[in-house]
Write a protein that holds these residues in place. Structure first.
Motif, PDB file in Angstrom:
ATOM      1  N   GLN A 171       0.936  -1.133  -0.035  1.00 52.08           N
ATOM      2  CA  GLN A 171      -0.027   0.162  -0.051  1.00 52.08           C
ATOM      3  C   GLN A 171       0.897   1.293  -0.017  1.00 52.08           C
ATOM      4  O   GLN A 171       1.813   1.364   0.611  1.00 52.08           O
ATOM      5  N   PHE A 178       0.466   5.486   1.178  1.00 54.51           N
ATOM      6  CA  PHE A 178      -0.156   6.165   1.992  1.00 54.51           C
ATOM      7  C   PHE A 178       0.294   7.655   1.860  1.00 54.51           C
ATOM      8  O   PHE A 178       1.534   7.732   1.587  1.00 54.51           O
ATOM      9  N   TRP A 219      -1.394  17.001   9.700  1.00 55.79           N
ATOM     10  CA  TRP A 219      -2.254  16.410  11.074  1.00 55.79           C
ATOM     11  C   TRP A 219      -1.885  15.106  11.265  1.00 55.79           C
ATOM     12  O   TRP A 219      -2.556  14.699  12.404  1.00 55.79           O
ATOM     13  N   GLY A 220      -1.311  14.245  10.520  1.00 56.55           N
ATOM     14  CA  GLY A 220      -0.782  12.735  11.097  1.00 56.55           C
ATOM     15  C   GLY A 220      -1.907  11.789  10.516  1.00 56.55           C
ATOM     16  O   GLY A 220      -1.648  10.717  10.658  1.00 56.55           O
ATOM     17  N   GLN A 221      -2.861  12.055   9.737  1.00 57.54           N
ATOM     18  CA  GLN A 221      -3.711  11.236   9.141  1.00 57.54           C
ATOM     19  C   GLN A 221      -3.109  10.404   8.105  1.00 57.54           C
ATOM     20  O   GLN A 221      -2.487  11.112   7.103  1.00 57.54           O
ATOM     21  N   LEU A 222      -3.145   9.068   8.096  1.00 60.32           N
ATOM     22  CA  LEU A 222      -2.705   8.136   7.047  1.00 60.32           C
ATOM     23  C   LEU A 222      -3.958   7.978   6.110  1.00 60.32           C
ATOM     24  O   LEU A 222      -4.813   7.615   6.532  1.00 60.32           O
ATOM     25  N   ILE A 223      -3.793   8.413   4.768  1.00 58.38           N
ATOM     26  CA  ILE A 223      -4.807   8.361   3.996  1.00 58.38           C
ATOM     27  C   ILE A 223      -4.329   7.315   2.804  1.00 58.38           C
ATOM     28  O   ILE A 223      -3.175   7.368   2.412  1.00 58.38           O
ATOM     29  N   ASN A 224      -5.252   6.365   2.541  1.00 57.56           N
ATOM     30  CA  ASN A 224      -4.879   5.385   1.366  1.00 57.56           C
ATOM     31  C   ASN A 224      -4.821   6.012   0.173  1.00 57.56           C
ATOM     32  O   ASN A 224      -5.706   6.660  -0.087  1.00 57.56           O
ATOM     33  N   THR A 281       2.266  -5.150   8.978  1.00 58.17           N
ATOM     34  CA  THR A 281       2.585  -4.158   7.783  1.00 58.17           C
ATOM     35  C   THR A 281       3.849  -3.320   8.331  1.00 58.17           C
ATOM     36  O   THR A 281       3.960  -2.887   9.157  1.00 58.17           O
ATOM     37  N   TYR A 338      -5.473  -3.481  14.127  1.00 54.78           N
ATOM     38  CA  TYR A 338      -3.991  -3.455  14.381  1.00 54.78           C
ATOM     39  C   TYR A 338      -3.727  -1.865  15.328  1.00 54.78           C
ATOM     40  O   TYR A 338      -4.334  -1.155  15.138  1.00 54.78           O
ATOM     41  N   TYR A 376      -0.089   0.635  15.829  1.00 50.63           N
ATOM     42  CA  TYR A 376       0.975   1.059  15.412  1.00 50.63           C
ATOM     43  C   TYR A 376       1.416   2.003  16.364  1.00 50.63           C
ATOM     44  O   TYR A 376       0.460   2.826  16.942  1.00 50.63           O
ATOM     45  N   LEU A 422      -1.461   4.842  16.339  1.00 51.23           N
ATOM     46  CA  LEU A 422      -2.251   4.565  15.418  1.00 51.23           C
ATOM     47  C   LEU A 422      -2.706   3.416  15.531  1.00 51.23           C
ATOM     48  O   LEU A 422      -2.526   2.346  15.648  1.00 51.23           O
ATOM     49  N   LYS A 465      -5.811  -1.661   4.713  1.00 52.62           N
ATOM     50  CA  LYS A 465      -5.994  -1.177   6.036  1.00 52.62           C
ATOM     51  C   LYS A 465      -6.371   0.194   5.982  1.00 52.62           C
ATOM     52  O   LYS A 465      -5.837   0.998   5.107  1.00 52.62           O
ATOM     53  N   TYR A 466      -7.210   0.609   6.830  1.00 53.91           N
ATOM     54  CA  TYR A 466      -7.825   1.891   6.983  1.00 53.91           C
ATOM     55  C   TYR A 466      -7.313   2.373   8.408  1.00 53.91           C
ATOM     56  O   TYR A 466      -7.726   1.806   9.254  1.00 53.91           O
ATOM     57  N   PHE A 467      -6.549   3.392   8.585  1.00 59.10           N
ATOM     58  CA  PHE A 467      -6.219   4.177   9.687  1.00 59.10           C
ATOM     59  C   PHE A 467      -6.915   5.231  10.191  1.00 59.10           C
ATOM     60  O   PHE A 467      -7.649   5.947   9.510  1.00 59.10           O
ATOM     61  N   GLY A 468      -6.810   5.135  11.593  1.00 59.72           N
ATOM     62  CA  GLY A 468      -7.562   6.304  12.488  1.00 59.72           C
ATOM     63  C   GLY A 468      -6.667   7.585  12.363  1.00 59.72           C
ATOM     64  O   GLY A 468      -5.563   7.522  12.007  1.00 59.72           O
ATOM     65  N   PRO A 469      -7.094   8.571  12.919  1.00 58.63           N
ATOM     66  CA  PRO A 469      -6.250   9.845  13.080  1.00 58.63           C
ATOM     67  C   PRO A 469      -5.228   9.768  14.198  1.00 58.63           C
ATOM     68  O   PRO A 469      -4.482  10.448  14.154  1.00 58.63           O
TER      69      PRO A 469
END
Lengths: 108, 113
Positions: free
Chosen positions: A33, A35, A40-45, A96, B33, B35, B91, B102-106
């Protein structure tokens, strides 16, 4: 374990320029993947791409699994593209593994 | 919910205190998960849940860290006797199955003073 290397570590672009980010991995992977982490720290696919090529607007990605690398292309860059781009791979198991990222800054 | 949510968004605590960080995954996602991301680095794996059980906790740095997911949905990461080195962004991510996207939160930014 699997090693993930990303290059370049830092990149500064003028708005409108194109760029290629690279991800090398040390072993065969089940999936990969890309990202984008915003300020602001948000991981976006961006892409789920264990092999082949995908495109989404100005972004596209190619993974050559047999040669253990993936490329992320950004065309006509915009200031909102700034942030950190991570490549992440799944080897055997559930972990991951993330690369160290490419820090991109797009100047207006 | 529409995405992964994490609470609190920020947590400041004193060295030696106990903290709990919460993750609400996307509804229906079986895999969850945790992290940890230190400044300037990529996220590092801590623990993976499939359903209620921890399928892989090999990333937990020591026995001060523990996580639970009692009903197979919400998860809590618990840190005892916090140390300044625990300061990081924590995270959470979820996926439908272990090989899914995988979808991550803020994230929760933890600061130990």
């Amino acid at each position: 374990g699997i090693q993930v290397e990303q290059s370049p570590p830092d990149l500064i672009l003028q708005e409108g320029a194109n760029s290629t980010l690279r991800c090398n991995f040390s072993d065969s992977v089940n999936n990969l993947q890309w990202f984008h982490q915003n300020p602001w720290g948000q991981l976006i696919n961006l892409f789920y791409i264990p092999s082949g090529t995908k495109q989404n607007g100005r972004l596209s990605a190619t993974t050559v699994a047999t040669e253990r690398y993936s490329l992320l292309y950004i065309s006509s860059s915009q200031t909102t593209d700034s942030g950190v781009y991570f490549c992440a791979v799944d080897g055997g198991g559930f972990k991951t593994i993330f690369g160290a990222g490419t820090r991109l800054f797009v100047k207006a | 919910g529409a995405g992964v949510s994490q609470t609190p968004s920020n947590k400041v605590t004193e060295k030696g205190k106990y903290v709990e960080l919460r993750c609400d995954p996307i509804s229906g996602h079986t895999a969850l998960y945790w992290y940890r991301q230190s400044l300037g680095q990529g996220p590092e794996f801590l623990i993976y849940f499939q359903g209620t059980g921890a399928a892989d906790d090999s990333g937990l740095p020591n026995d001060r860290f523990f996580a639970v997911r009692p009903e197979g949905s919400v998860s809590t990461l618990k840190i005892q006797r916090t140390e300044r080195g625990d300061s990081a962004m924590y995270l959470c991510a979820s996926s439908f199955g272990k090989t899914g996207l995988k979808y991550f939160g803020p994230g929760t930014r933890l600061t130990v003073t």
